[in-house]
Design an enzyme around this catalytic site. Sequence first.
Site, PDB file in Angstrom:
ATOM      1  N   ASN A 177      41.092  42.505  34.476  1.00 33.74           N
ATOM      2  CA  ASN A 177      39.997  42.395  33.519  1.00 33.74           C
ATOM      3  C   ASN A 177      39.217  43.704  33.458  1.00 33.74           C
ATOM      4  OD1 ASN A 177      37.877  41.640  31.899  1.00 33.74           O
ATOM      5  ND2 ASN A 177      37.087  40.055  33.266  1.00 33.74           N
ATOM      6  N   ASP A 228      33.282  26.397  29.149  1.00 30.64           N
ATOM      7  CA  ASP A 228      34.453  27.270  29.242  1.00 30.64           C
ATOM      8  C   ASP A 228      35.483  26.929  28.180  1.00 30.64           C
ATOM      9  OD1 ASP A 228      33.300  28.585  31.353  1.00 30.64           O
ATOM     10  OD2 ASP A 228      34.401  27.502  32.895  1.00 30.64           O
ATOM     11  N   LYS A 286      37.972  34.462  34.377  1.00 31.51           N
ATOM     12  CA  LYS A 286      39.021  33.463  34.145  1.00 31.51           C
ATOM     13  C   LYS A 286      38.979  32.881  32.735  1.00 31.51           C
ATOM     14  CE  LYS A 286      37.860  30.667  37.416  1.00 31.51           C
ATOM     15  NZ  LYS A 286      36.654  31.427  37.826  1.00 31.51           N
ATOM     16  N   LYS A 327      40.338  22.795  31.460  1.00 28.64           N
ATOM     17  CA  LYS A 327      39.454  23.203  32.552  1.00 28.64           C
ATOM     18  C   LYS A 327      39.698  22.275  33.724  1.00 28.64           C
ATOM     19  CE  LYS A 327      36.161  25.509  34.588  1.00 28.64           C
ATOM     20  NZ  LYS A 327      36.270  26.932  34.920  1.00 28.64           N
ATOM     21  N   ASP A 348      33.306  34.309  38.524  1.00 29.50           N
ATOM     22  CA  ASP A 348      32.996  35.278  37.467  1.00 29.50           C
ATOM     23  C   ASP A 348      33.937  36.480  37.470  1.00 29.50           C
ATOM     24  OD1 ASP A 348      30.872  33.744  36.549  1.00 29.50           O
ATOM     25  OD2 ASP A 348      29.440  34.699  37.903  1.00 29.50           O
TER      26      ASP A 348
END
Length: 212
Positions: free
Chosen positions: A175, A50, A16, A38, A13
């Site tokens: 991030n 994702d 990505k 993925k 978490d």
Amino acid sequence: MAEILFISGIDTDAGKSYATGFLARHMMGAGKRVATQKFIQTGCDAYSEDIDLHRRLMGIGQLPEDIDHTTAPIVFSYPASAQLAAAIDGQEIDTSLIDESTRRLAERSDVVLIEGAGGLMVPLTDDFLTIDYIASRSLPVVLVTNGRLGSINHTILSLEAIKARGIRLHSVVYNKYFDKDPVIAADTRGFIERYIRRHFPEAEIIDLPEIN
């Protein structure tokens, strides 16, 4: 020949999926044909959530390669590390499936972004880690970090592991979503940038804005 980059994070978490989708959208805006993949998906049933997030961030719909599982060739149901999730589902991790998917995507793309599952040291078997896969395929790494307390430690450990295995660091994505404490965030971002400039001068530092 397509450029193939492996997107990893300092831990689970770290951001990505957002980073992969953001980079894909940015590269598409520069006129490149970009595919996202993925590496191994856990905690899903037959498809990759994702990959769905990548598509939303890229501003496109589901692709044929998503439907036929080229972009997510290995999916396990239990939300755990790849090795444990495979064991729970009674399967083994066949990395040749990942290689073949990457090859097929590279044939039709300028860039392939492979989003990892967890961090660099996530085990695929007892003696083969994600970072071993990356090194054995000579894949440059994009490392996703953030400003949560403890991120400096996790980031430096990841960078040291990358250097120890002779892997090329393509870039570090910071991030901003986790910048809840401005003092910690500013210190973390500044320290990581200084460290990168000293030890990985060819790597780029990219700020990932908070994405709603």
